[in-house]
Design a protein around this motif. Structure first.
Motif, PDB file in Angstrom:
ATOM      1  N   PHE A   1       0.801  -1.214   0.000  1.00 45.78           N
ATOM      2  CA  PHE A   1       0.000   0.000   0.000  1.00 45.78           C
ATOM      3  C   PHE A   1       0.835   1.265   0.000  1.00 45.78           C
ATOM      4  O   PHE A   1       0.305   2.368   0.049  1.00 45.78           O
TER       5      PHE A   1
ATOM      6  N   ARG B   1       3.183   4.098  -1.630  1.00 48.28           N
ATOM      7  CA  ARG B   1       3.279   4.668  -2.964  1.00 48.28           C
ATOM      8  C   ARG B   1       4.667   4.408  -3.525  1.00 48.28           C
ATOM      9  O   ARG B   1       5.661   4.489  -2.821  1.00 48.28           O
TER      10      ARG B   1
ATOM     11  N   TYR C   1      -6.309   1.260  11.167  1.00 43.88           N
ATOM     12  CA  TYR C   1      -4.921   1.075  10.742  1.00 43.88           C
ATOM     13  C   TYR C   1      -4.713   1.644   9.340  1.00 43.88           C
ATOM     14  O   TYR C   1      -3.770   2.394   9.089  1.00 43.88           O
ATOM     15  N   PHE C   2      -5.632   1.312   8.436  1.00 41.52           N
ATOM     16  CA  PHE C   2      -5.465   1.796   7.066  1.00 41.52           C
ATOM     17  C   PHE C   2      -5.685   3.303   6.980  1.00 41.52           C
ATOM     18  O   PHE C   2      -5.076   3.973   6.146  1.00 41.52           O
TER      19      PHE C   2
ATOM     20  N   ALA D   1      -2.298   4.712   8.329  1.00 32.66           N
ATOM     21  CA  ALA D   1      -1.190   4.415   7.427  1.00 32.66           C
ATOM     22  C   ALA D   1      -1.377   5.094   6.073  1.00 32.66           C
ATOM     23  O   ALA D   1      -0.412   5.524   5.446  1.00 32.66           O
ATOM     24  N   GLY D   2      -2.608   5.205   5.622  1.00 32.17           N
ATOM     25  CA  GLY D   2      -2.847   5.710   4.274  1.00 32.17           C
ATOM     26  C   GLY D   2      -2.965   7.215   4.177  1.00 32.17           C
ATOM     27  O   GLY D   2      -2.589   7.802   3.168  1.00 32.17           O
TER      28      GLY D   2
END
Lengths: 477, 494
Positions: free
Chosen positions: A426, A428, B144-145, B148-149
């Motif tokens: 995930f 980049r 979490y995503f 993290a994202g």
């Protein structure tokens, strides 16, 4: 129990095994007569054999349990579930390997070897006689050595050699164990063992049991005979790796479960299996922490999963949920693990850092990866979560609360290395540098298998309420 | 109805995720629309809610799921869960409005937050331990995503720490649930049945272990001292709306677990260990306040005040377990529930405001600002309102909550007065923050801070308005909570 002595009826009871055997022979024969570009026909034969066998196994669930061939083979829920899982898992292995194997020179041979090894696993799961168990062990092992060696690389040769040596050693241990138990009981049928072993010296029984277990944990990929697993997972082809980390386990664990039921309580086998389980999950996890190759990571992860799978085995017959939870976990684990290998097959990438940017290139494949890995961790509502839930419950119910605590801590630890694979996917990517190869198009069959596995992981988890009653029932001998 | 409320966001999330062709603008507005519809549905549910008999549920739905292990799809609401369901939809709506300007993968972000919304709503509606655990874990994965994202700074590391830490908590929780299941006769994961039978009463040894596992899981999530170390980095590096949901909703899962699971299902063990719980509560209150006082980073400061505010809740539910009787205990439980709602609203607003600063000037360092009152008057006004609400000024929900907590706790256990200085320290630190940010001469980043846009105003404003409304007219909320609180007290007193 009503016994049917008609030989024809007895052969009908093992029709699933017969079909796989015929399929293996037909695959290799057709392969030797077909041109290289028509080898797909042998693939169709193999898949057809496996699916027919699975269908028959599914039908057999509804039939009364019984033993055939003078009590040496049990047709019960353990056998039927193992048949079903083994056959469907092998189909998935073949499908996820289509691109990889089509390019190879030994396509039909690979199918034949997989079918034979799957047959060995089926025999192991169903037999209730030590000698047949030994035959099943050999049948499951010998094709495996060839499958691993087929990769013809330096690592493949080393892995095949390692597997062969360890397999030969543990096979001898198995035969020694069989000999000891035979000497004590005066027979090799499980019914005889159960009747005769009760009054025998516990120390000698334990020695015999340890011998047989050495062979079986080799197949299960559990401590202490696990050393071959990571090497073989990394050194062989992706489809062979997927096969060897999934299918032999199923046969071996059901076989251990069956055997333990006839070992008298004078031997503290729950403790023995509990210690093996704790060692497997802990060692597998710690070794997986530092891996940077996806196949090797899954190789060690499978060692730790063997540890969790030993939880219900350690309380065989001591908790209501022991057998259904084992079978549920095996089914969930098989599809989950194959899903993760399907992602490797689809991308063709093995180093973890090469997964960087996967989410951007192919979002659905990265979703399939996340589903598979989170299932291996045991996050609801995936299949392995319900496996873990029920096996934990069974083990605690059977009096091994300490083992459940160790398993829970190990589960948390395992999250760390599965995330090491998810995280780069995930992240980049920096803009592709000049001269850097554009990532190859993912392979279609492998990609579709990864999607299918991910869907099944979620559906099987959500519908485990329907699956669990199917896996309930007595084991006979 | 209830299932529709829970799964509507998930359905929308799947649609948004499945169609990459959906334009960003459509995705953002679809997110707002869905959260608004969901909020309206919860509003309708609230209006139609009649307090059920003790041990009964409103809007109950039950479908067979895994009968072999006594688990079913069982959802329902009562005075404990309905306020938190309402809080959830309000905070998520505020986040959706706030994110209307998001330019970083807005479609996926919307899908992820809608997924998270389902997991939060599902948790508060769940009446089955496996279902509860499922949503508990999914909320961790979703958050979490998010961190993290869409986080900044050292987001990957903070997200990992958050995941590992709270996953440890969830596994401890799972062990506790399995324990409850195995001791219940017949074996069941049904929360209503478990609360009715209290399976571990009369078994202090096993009860202690099971409660210990559940407390560990909930304490990590809440978080209380000494399990709070995952919280500050997670907040600092999370995006503003991620922090708002994390502090506003996810932390409540821990404290909700106390009143929903630990107290009714393990009353004997809870009473036996209530002194420990009180001690943890007092330490969390004081420690959280003192550490917050020492922060120069605005977001870390707000994060530590969460430890302080959740400490009051722990303190109150602990005090209820100490022997004795009287109406004081009900007041304490009601106060704890009110505090959850109040903290959810106020902290979410404060985190969104902190996000505004970071968006404009790229830092949370309070020393870089100053004199914002002149530069950005709307921001200054809302921030001041949020700060005063958070420190417990009368007229805001925080006052109602903390007053009840202390009235109830000190009435039962006078020693809990030890936590009173926490209020004083919190007041001091918020005044100090107001002074640093809003007054004085302009700092080196002040010039970058333009005032709130309409979008931001409509996102933060309603949260603070609700906090004010609850502070002035607390009755509708208290009428909802009080019967459920007294049920908890009765179950605990068995």
């Amino acid at each position: 129990m009503e016994m049917d002595n008609g030989a024809g009826m007895e052969f009908l009871a093992v029709a699933p095994e017969m079909i796989v055997l015929v399929g293996a022979i037909a695959a290799i024969l057709s392969g030797s007569f077909l041109r290289r570009d028509r080898q797909w026909i042998s693939r169709v034969i193999a898949i057809a054999a496996l699916l027919s066998s699975a269908a028959l196994a599914g039908l057999a669930f509804a039939q009364p349990v019984r033993t055939v061939f003078e009590g040496s083979f049990a047709v019960d829920v353990g056998t039927n579930a193992a048949r079903l899982i083994i056959c469907l898992a092998t189909v998935l292995v073949i499908v996820l390997g289509v691109e990889e194997l089509t390019a190879g020179p030994q396509e039909s041979e690979t199918y034949a070897l997989m079918l034979l090894s799957a047959l060995g696993a089926m025999v192991m799961s169903g037999t209730s006689d030590l000698l047949i168990l030994a035959v099943g062990f050999l049948l499951a092992s010998i094709p495996l050595y060839a499958l691993i060696g087929m990769n013809r690389s330096a690592t493949g040769a080393e892995a095949a050699m390692k597997t062969y040596l360890l397999g030969a050693f543990s096979g001898i241990a198995l035969l020694l164990g069989v000999t000891l138990l035979y000497a004590l009981a005066g027979g090799t049928a499980y019914a005889t063992l159960q009747a005769e072993l009760a009054d025998m010296p516990a120390g000698v029984i334990a020695l015999g049991l340890v011998g047989v277990l050495t062979g079986l944990v080799f197949k299960a990929g559990a401590v202490p005979a696990h050393f071959w697993v990571p090497d073989a997972a990394q050194g062989s082809t992706v489809s062979a790796a997927a096969f060897l980390t999934t299918v032999p386990k199923i046969g071996a664990l059901v076989a251990i479960y069956r055997l333990l039921l006839v070992i008298p309580p004078s031997v503290n086998w729950p403790l023995l299996i509990g210690l093996l389980a704790a060692a497997s999950m802990t060692l597998g996890n710690f070794a997986a922490f530092t891996q940077s190759d996806a196949r090797r990571l899954l190789g060690w992860s499978t060692v730790s999963q063997a540890g969790y799978l030993l939880l219900p085995v350690a309380v065989a017959g001591l908790a209501d949920l022991a057998l259904p939870s084992l079978l549920l976990y095996l089914a969930g684990y098989a599809v989950t693990n194959l899903g993760a290998f399907a992602v490797i097959a689809a991308t063709g990438r093995t180093p973890l850092e090469k997964y960087r940017g996967l989410a951007r290139e192919n979002p659905w494949l990265s979703v399939a990866l996340v589903v598979s890995l989170l299932s291996l961790v045991g996050t609801p509502p995936t299949a392995v979560f319900f496996g873990k839930l029920t096996t934990f419950t069974a083990a605690w119910d059977g009096g091994l609360a300490w083992l459940v605590a160790i398993a829970a801590i190990n589960t948390v630890a395992s999250l760390f290395y599965y995330l090491r694979w998810i995280v780069p996917a995930f992240q980049r990517t920096s803009a592709p540098a000049a001269g850097q190869a554009i990532s190859p198009q993912p392979r279609r069959w492998a990609t579709q298998s990864a999607y299918a596995a991910a869907v099944v992981v979620i559906v099987m988890g959500t519908l485990s309420g329907l699956l669990l009653p199917l896996f309930e029932g007595p084991l006979i001998r | 109805m209830l299932s529709l409320v829970v799964f509507l966001p998930l359905f929308a999330a799947v649609v948004l995720a499945a169609f990459p062709k959906i334009p960003d603008r459509t995705a953002r507005w679809a997110w707002v629309l869905i959260t608004a519809i969901d909020a309206a549905l919860v509003g309708v549910m609230w209006l139609g809610y009649r307090t059920p008999a003790a041990g009964q549920l409103g809007y109950e739905e039950q479908v067979k799921w895994i009968p072999n292990v006594g688990s079913s799809y069982h959802v329902g609401v009562d005075g404990l869960s309905l306020p938190l369901l309402a809080l959830t939809v309000v905070v998520f709506l505020a986040c959706a409005v706030y994110a209307l300007k998001e330019d970083q993968r807005p479609r996926i972000q919307a899908a992820l937050f809608l997924f998270l919304q389902t997991s939060c709503l599902g948790l508060f509606a769940a009446q089955d331990l496996i279902l509860f655990f499922l949503f508990f874990d999914l909320s961790i994965v979703g958050m979490y995503f998010v961190i993290a994202g869409w986080g900044h700074g050292n987001a990957a590391r903070s997200a990992l720490k958050f995941f590992l830490y709270t996953f440890l908590g969830s596994l401890a929780l799972l062990l506790g649930f399995i324990g409850l299941y195995l001791y219940a006769e017949p074996h069941t994961f049904d929360m209503v049945e478990l609360a009715a039978s209290a399976p571990l009463d009369g078994n202090p040894m096993a009860g202690g272990w099971v409660l210990g596992a559940i407390l560990l899981g909930l304490a990590i999530k809440t978080p209380t001292f000494p399990f709070h170390t995952w919280l500050p980095p997670a907040h600092t590096d999370a995006p503003a709306i991620g922090s708002a949901v994390l502090a506003g909703i996810l932390l409540k899962m821990g404290t909700y677990g106390f009143v929903r699971i630990a107290m009714p299902m393990l009353p004997e063990a809870w009473r036996a260990w209530s002194w420990l719980i009180i001690a943890i509560g007092i330490i969390s209150v004081l420690y959280g306040a003192l550490v917050a006082l020492a922060q120069t980073d605005l977001k870390r400061m707000i994060a530590y005040t969460s430890v302080n505010h959740m400490g009051y809740v722990v303190l109150a539910v602990g005090a209820v377990g100490v022997a004795g009787s009287g109406p004081a205990r009900e007041v304490a439980v009601t106060g704890a529930l009110t505090q959850m709602v109040s903290h959810g609203l106020i902290t979410a607003a404060l985190f969104l405001l902190a996000g505004v600063l970071h968006e404009r000037a790229g830092t949370y360092d309070m020393g870089s600002y100053g004199g914002l009152a002149g530069q950005a008057p709307k921001f200054a006004a809302l921030f001041a309102v949020g700060a005063f609400a958070s420190l417990g000024l009368p007229g805001f929900s925080g006052f109602i909550a903390e007053f009840q907590i202390f009235a109830g706790s000190i009435g039962t256990v006078p020693l809990t007065a030890l936590a009173l200085p926490g209020i004083l320290i919190t007041a001091a630190l918020f005044l100090l923050a107001l002074q640093r940010l809003l007054t004085g001469s302009a700092g080196k980043k002040t010039h970058a801070v333009t005032d709130l846009t309409t979008r931001e105003l409509f996102s933060v404003g309603p949260l603070l308005l609700l906090a004010l409304l609850i502070g002035v007219f607390p009755r509708p909320l208290l009428d909802l909570i009080e019967p459920a609180a007294s049920t908890v007290v009765v179950l605990l007193g068995r």
